[in-house]
Design a protein around this motif. Structure first.
Motif, PDB file in Angstrom:
ATOM      1  N   ARG A   1      -8.797  17.665   0.905  1.00 32.53           N
ATOM      2  CA  ARG A   1      -9.325  17.513   2.270  1.00 32.53           C
ATOM      3  C   ARG A   1      -9.221  16.065   2.723  1.00 32.53           C
ATOM      4  O   ARG A   1      -8.922  15.785   3.887  1.00 32.53           O
ATOM      5  N   GLN A   2      -9.462  15.133   1.787  1.00 28.39           N
ATOM      6  CA  GLN A   2      -9.347  13.719   2.122  1.00 28.39           C
ATOM      7  C   GLN A   2      -7.908  13.368   2.501  1.00 28.39           C
ATOM      8  O   GLN A   2      -7.669  12.612   3.440  1.00 28.39           O
ATOM      9  N   VAL A   3      -6.959  13.920   1.761  1.00 29.82           N
ATOM     10  CA  VAL A   3      -5.550  13.673   2.077  1.00 29.82           C
ATOM     11  C   VAL A   3      -5.231  14.187   3.476  1.00 29.82           C
ATOM     12  O   VAL A   3      -4.545  13.525   4.259  1.00 29.82           O
ATOM     13  N   ASP A   4      -5.746  15.359   3.787  1.00 24.25           N
ATOM     14  CA  ASP A   4      -5.518  15.935   5.109  1.00 24.25           C
ATOM     15  C   ASP A   4      -6.138  15.064   6.191  1.00 24.25           C
ATOM     16  O   ASP A   4      -5.550  14.841   7.256  1.00 24.25           O
ATOM     17  N   ASP A   5      -7.360  14.563   5.942  1.00 23.37           N
ATOM     18  CA  ASP A   5      -8.033  13.675   6.901  1.00 23.37           C
ATOM     19  C   ASP A   5      -7.228  12.400   7.112  1.00 23.37           C
ATOM     20  O   ASP A   5      -7.130  11.893   8.241  1.00 23.37           O
ATOM     21  N   LEU A   6      -6.652  11.880   6.018  1.00 14.61           N
ATOM     22  CA  LEU A   6      -5.850  10.665   6.125  1.00 14.61           C
ATOM     23  C   LEU A   6      -4.644  10.897   7.027  1.00 14.61           C
ATOM     24  O   LEU A   6      -4.322  10.070   7.884  1.00 14.61           O
ATOM     25  N   ARG A   7      -3.976  12.017   6.842  1.00 11.58           N
ATOM     26  CA  ARG A   7      -2.803  12.325   7.667  1.00 11.58           C
ATOM     27  C   ARG A   7      -3.197  12.452   9.144  1.00 11.58           C
ATOM     28  O   ARG A   7      -2.460  12.020  10.042  1.00 11.58           O
ATOM     29  N   LYS A   8      -4.367  13.009   9.421  1.00 11.01           N
ATOM     30  CA  LYS A   8      -4.833  13.124  10.802  1.00 11.01           C
ATOM     31  C   LYS A   8      -5.113  11.757  11.407  1.00 11.01           C
ATOM     32  O   LYS A   8      -4.777  11.489  12.565  1.00 11.01           O
TER      33      LYS A   8
ATOM     34  N   SER B   1      -2.660  -1.609   7.839  1.00  9.48           N
ATOM     35  CA  SER B   1      -3.679  -0.638   8.254  1.00  9.48           C
ATOM     36  C   SER B   1      -3.565   0.655   7.452  1.00  9.48           C
ATOM     37  O   SER B   1      -4.575   1.297   7.145  1.00  9.48           O
ATOM     38  N   CYS B   2      -2.332   1.034   7.084  1.00 11.23           N
ATOM     39  CA  CYS B   2      -2.144   2.246   6.282  1.00 11.23           C
ATOM     40  C   CYS B   2      -2.769   2.082   4.900  1.00 11.23           C
ATOM     41  O   CYS B   2      -3.454   2.976   4.407  1.00 11.23           O
ATOM     42  N   VAL B   3      -2.524   0.928   4.260  1.00 14.84           N
ATOM     43  CA  VAL B   3      -3.105   0.667   2.940  1.00 14.84           C
ATOM     44  C   VAL B   3      -4.626   0.664   3.019  1.00 14.84           C
ATOM     45  O   VAL B   3      -5.312   1.232   2.165  1.00 14.84           O
ATOM     46  N   LYS B   4      -5.185   0.045   4.068  1.00 16.14           N
ATOM     47  CA  LYS B   4      -6.638   0.013   4.217  1.00 16.14           C
ATOM     48  C   LYS B   4      -7.203   1.423   4.366  1.00 16.14           C
ATOM     49  O   LYS B   4      -8.262   1.746   3.832  1.00 16.14           O
ATOM     50  N   MET B   5      -6.479   2.267   5.114  1.00 13.61           N
ATOM     51  CA  MET B   5      -6.927   3.660   5.264  1.00 13.61           C
ATOM     52  C   MET B   5      -6.982   4.369   3.919  1.00 13.61           C
ATOM     53  O   MET B   5      -7.938   5.086   3.619  1.00 13.61           O
ATOM     54  N   VAL B   6      -5.935   4.170   3.114  1.00 14.93           N
ATOM     55  CA  VAL B   6      -5.879   4.822   1.812  1.00 14.93           C
ATOM     56  C   VAL B   6      -6.994   4.318   0.900  1.00 14.93           C
ATOM     57  O   VAL B   6      -7.681   5.105   0.242  1.00 14.93           O
ATOM     58  N   VAL B   7      -7.193   3.000   0.862  1.00 13.35           N
ATOM     59  CA  VAL B   7      -8.234   2.427   0.009  1.00 13.35           C
ATOM     60  C   VAL B   7      -9.614   2.920   0.451  1.00 13.35           C
ATOM     61  O   VAL B   7     -10.456   3.291  -0.377  1.00 13.35           O
ATOM     62  N   ASP B   8      -9.843   2.951   1.762  1.00 12.66           N
ATOM     63  CA  ASP B   8     -11.122   3.459   2.268  1.00 12.66           C
ATOM     64  C   ASP B   8     -11.310   4.928   1.889  1.00 12.66           C
ATOM     65  O   ASP B   8     -12.421   5.364   1.575  1.00 12.66           O
TER      66      ASP B   8
ATOM     67  N   GLU C   1       8.161  -0.703  -4.311  1.00 14.85           N
ATOM     68  CA  GLU C   1       8.137   0.760  -4.360  1.00 14.85           C
ATOM     69  C   GLU C   1       7.041   1.328  -3.465  1.00 14.85           C
ATOM     70  O   GLU C   1       7.240   2.323  -2.758  1.00 14.85           O
ATOM     71  N   THR C   2       5.871   0.682  -3.494  1.00 18.91           N
ATOM     72  CA  THR C   2       4.762   1.143  -2.654  1.00 18.91           C
ATOM     73  C   THR C   2       5.111   1.011  -1.186  1.00 18.91           C
ATOM     74  O   THR C   2       4.809   1.893  -0.372  1.00 18.91           O
ATOM     75  N   ASN C   3       5.774  -0.075  -0.819  1.00 17.45           N
ATOM     76  CA  ASN C   3       6.160  -0.282   0.584  1.00 17.45           C
ATOM     77  C   ASN C   3       7.122   0.794   1.077  1.00 17.45           C
ATOM     78  O   ASN C   3       7.043   1.238   2.224  1.00 17.45           O
ATOM     79  N   LYS C   4       8.023   1.218   0.210  1.00 21.80           N
ATOM     80  CA  LYS C   4       8.960   2.286   0.597  1.00 21.80           C
ATOM     81  C   LYS C   4       8.207   3.582   0.888  1.00 21.80           C
ATOM     82  O   LYS C   4       8.512   4.296   1.853  1.00 21.80           O
ATOM     83  N   LEU C   5       7.229   3.885   0.050  1.00 20.92           N
ATOM     84  CA  LEU C   5       6.439   5.104   0.260  1.00 20.92           C
ATOM     85  C   LEU C   5       5.616   5.014   1.543  1.00 20.92           C
ATOM     86  O   LEU C   5       5.505   5.989   2.291  1.00 20.92           O
ATOM     87  N   ILE C   6       5.039   3.832   1.791  1.00 23.34           N
ATOM     88  CA  ILE C   6       4.249   3.647   3.018  1.00 23.34           C
ATOM     89  C   ILE C   6       5.146   3.796   4.243  1.00 23.34           C
ATOM     90  O   ILE C   6       4.737   4.361   5.270  1.00 23.34           O
TER      91      ILE C   6
ATOM     92  N   ILE D   1       0.992  11.984  -0.795  1.00 19.01           N
ATOM     93  CA  ILE D   1       0.430  12.059  -2.144  1.00 19.01           C
ATOM     94  C   ILE D   1       0.977  10.920  -3.002  1.00 19.01           C
ATOM     95  O   ILE D   1       0.225  10.242  -3.719  1.00 19.01           O
ATOM     96  N   ALA D   2       2.289  10.682  -2.943  1.00 17.23           N
ATOM     97  CA  ALA D   2       2.913   9.642  -3.764  1.00 17.23           C
ATOM     98  C   ALA D   2       2.399   8.254  -3.393  1.00 17.23           C
ATOM     99  O   ALA D   2       2.179   7.409  -4.261  1.00 17.23           O
ATOM    100  N   ALA D   3       2.199   8.017  -2.098  1.00 16.21           N
ATOM    101  CA  ALA D   3       1.691   6.709  -1.657  1.00 16.21           C
ATOM    102  C   ALA D   3       0.273   6.483  -2.159  1.00 16.21           C
ATOM    103  O   ALA D   3      -0.082   5.395  -2.625  1.00 16.21           O
ATOM    104  N   ILE D   4      -0.557   7.533  -2.068  1.00 16.21           N
ATOM    105  CA  ILE D   4      -1.933   7.426  -2.569  1.00 16.21           C
ATOM    106  C   ILE D   4      -1.923   7.158  -4.068  1.00 16.21           C
ATOM    107  O   ILE D   4      -2.691   6.340  -4.575  1.00 16.21           O
TER     108      ILE D   4
END
Length: 471
Positions: free
Chosen positions: A74-81, A93-100, A180-185, A201-204
């Motif tokens: 559900r958290q992954v789904d919320d992140l995508r939204k 901002s994407c990394v901050k969203m994932v960390v949060d 590698e992380t930047n490519k996924l982001i 999922i891979a980025a997380i």
């Protein structure tokens, strides 16, 4: 892992860091086992966080529950939204969203499941874990340089927990530097929260690896004290549980709860199938200590039957493992777990490995532990043996002087903690075994003093009996 504990059972304060080889020493009821069980609990609680590790057959393992997975998805789904709804999305901002998201998810998970984990492994109510002299228990666990989990238990048994990140700016900066992380982001941003679920999922997963040390799933194993007795009772306990499983609810029979670490021990025994793992050759070192071999029998028997036998050294004869000598029964679970279940990066916790061992065997056992540590296994033991400690000191000295390459130890890979009494229980003190050797000399001195007094009284009595009587 670094752990700070206040008012937990008999422990009034503990501050420990888990090294490749960690040793807990102290008197009975000082809290060594409780501290070891707490470390086990906190390690098993989060060792499977990395998302892809849940998308395997291991989902059905006893430690994994839907309470862990469903909220995460559900958290992954919320992140995508959130990404889809954001006016502007950048790598930062994407990394901050994932960390949060990770912080929010793990805080919810800790509050929902930590209490159950503690009650299961300690086999007692939460309020019973609080020190008698205090109104609360507080635990702070640093899993890595950046991640920290904290929880508090009140005298009423109420638990509150949170997960947090230290040095957030440094963490995010390191994440953004990883190619590698930047490519996924990039993929996540380009999809703008679309159907590229795999990339999300891979980025997380990659970002989580900066927060948590990467460990194999289900990689913390616990071997309790009293192994010989538990092994002897294995067939009776497992047979009874199997026999009652289908009929007990119908007949109104309640099965008494098994203490948490005994349950964990039996679950380890159920995983033993005779296969050989990565540490097979290293485990062969145990043959010298037990003066024989543990062999697996290919028998068509129910799972409740212990299908291992002890084969005597240089002989063809063998006996059922549960009928072997106490030393063999104490060591064989350690031997079998090392031979079949562990791999590099695992943490193996063993209570009182010296039980029923001759001093010479204890020396050999510590040498084996040193070699296992040098091969990449992490080991934590509780002990009352100054023989183990003295041999440990010798191995560290050999590491400093360039002794045997396969058996010596680096000082930075070893931590020894003594639990000492204070006015509210016991506190930990790290011991430098090269400068001070924790021994039981005070006990020996007491015995010597007692022996000297008894000899003096005996001599005095003999002199009185030999002297002429005065009439």
């Amino acid at each position: 892992m670094k752990l700070r504990v206040e008012n937990f059972g008999p422990i009034s304060y503990a501050d420990v860091e888990i090294k490749p080889l960690t040793v807990l020493i102290g008197k009975n009821n000082a809290g060594k086992s409780m501290l070891a069980q707490l470390i086990f609990t906190l390690m098993t609680l989060t060792e499977g966080y990395i998302p892809r590790r849940f998308l395997t057959s291991m989902l059905q393992h006893i430690r994994t529950t839907e309470d862990f997975i469903a909220p995460y998805l559900r958290q992954v789904d919320d992140l995508r939204k959130k990404i889809k709804e954001a006016r502007e999305i950048t790598h930062l901002s994407c990394v901050k969203m994932v960390v949060d998201m990770i912080i929010e998810y793990l805080t919810q998970y800790l509050n929902k499941t930590l209490g159950d984990f503690l009650e299961r492994y300690f086999a007692m109510e939460l309020k019973s874990l609080v020190n008698l002299y205090s109104d609360y228990t507080r635990v702070e666990c640093a899993y890595s340089k950046y991640s920290i989990a904290e929880f508090t238990i009140t005298k009423d048994g109420n638990l509150s927990a949170k997960f947090d990140i230290k040095m957030m700016d440094e963490l995010i900066d390191n994440i953004l530097k990883d190619e590698e992380t930047n490519k996924l982001i990039n993929r996540v941003i380009r999809s703008r929260g679309g159907r590229d679920f795999t990339s999300t999922i891979a980025a997380i997963e990659k970002i989580a690896e900066f927060i948590f040390p990467k460990r194999p799933l289900l990689s913390t194993l616990y071997i309790p004290a009293g192994r010989a007795g538990l092994l002897e009772g294995y067939e009776a306990v497992s047979s009874a549980l199997i026999a009652l499983a289908s009929t007990a609810p119908l007949k109104g029979i309640s099965v008494p709860p098994i203490p948490g670490m005994a349950y964990e021990f039996y679950s380890l025994l159920l995983q033993l199938t005779g296969r050989k793992g990565p540490f097979e050759k290293m485990s062969d070192l145990f043959k010298e200590v037990i003066e024989g071999e543990i062999v697996f029998e290919e028998l068509k028997l129910p799972k409740s039957k212990m299908v291992y036998r002890f084969k005597f050294k240089d002989k063809e004869s063998s006996v059922d493992l549960i009928h072997a000598a106490s030393m063999v029964k104490e060591l064989s679970p350690i031997y079998l777990v090392l031979r079949e279940l562990v791999d590099k990066g695992y943490l193996l916790i063993i209570e009182e490995p010296e039980s029923h061992l001759h001093p010479a065997a204890q020396v050999k056992l510590m040498e084996i532990f040193a070699q296992l540590v040098n091969e990449g296994l992490e080991i934590l033991i509780t002990t009352h043996s100054d023989i183990l400690l003295r041999k440990l000191a010798h191995l560290v000295m050999e590491g400093l002087t360039g002794g045997r390459a396969n058996a010596n130890l680096k000082p930075e890979d070893v931590a020894v903690y003594l639990l000492k009494p204070d006015e509210k229980g016991y506190v930990t003190r790290e011991v430098n075994i090269l400068e001070e050797m924790p021994t039981f000399d005070e006990v020996i001195e007491q015995l010597y003093e007692e022996e000297r007094n008894l000899c003096y009284l005996s001599l005095q009595r003999e002199m009185n009996e030999a002297s002429p009587r005065n009439f």
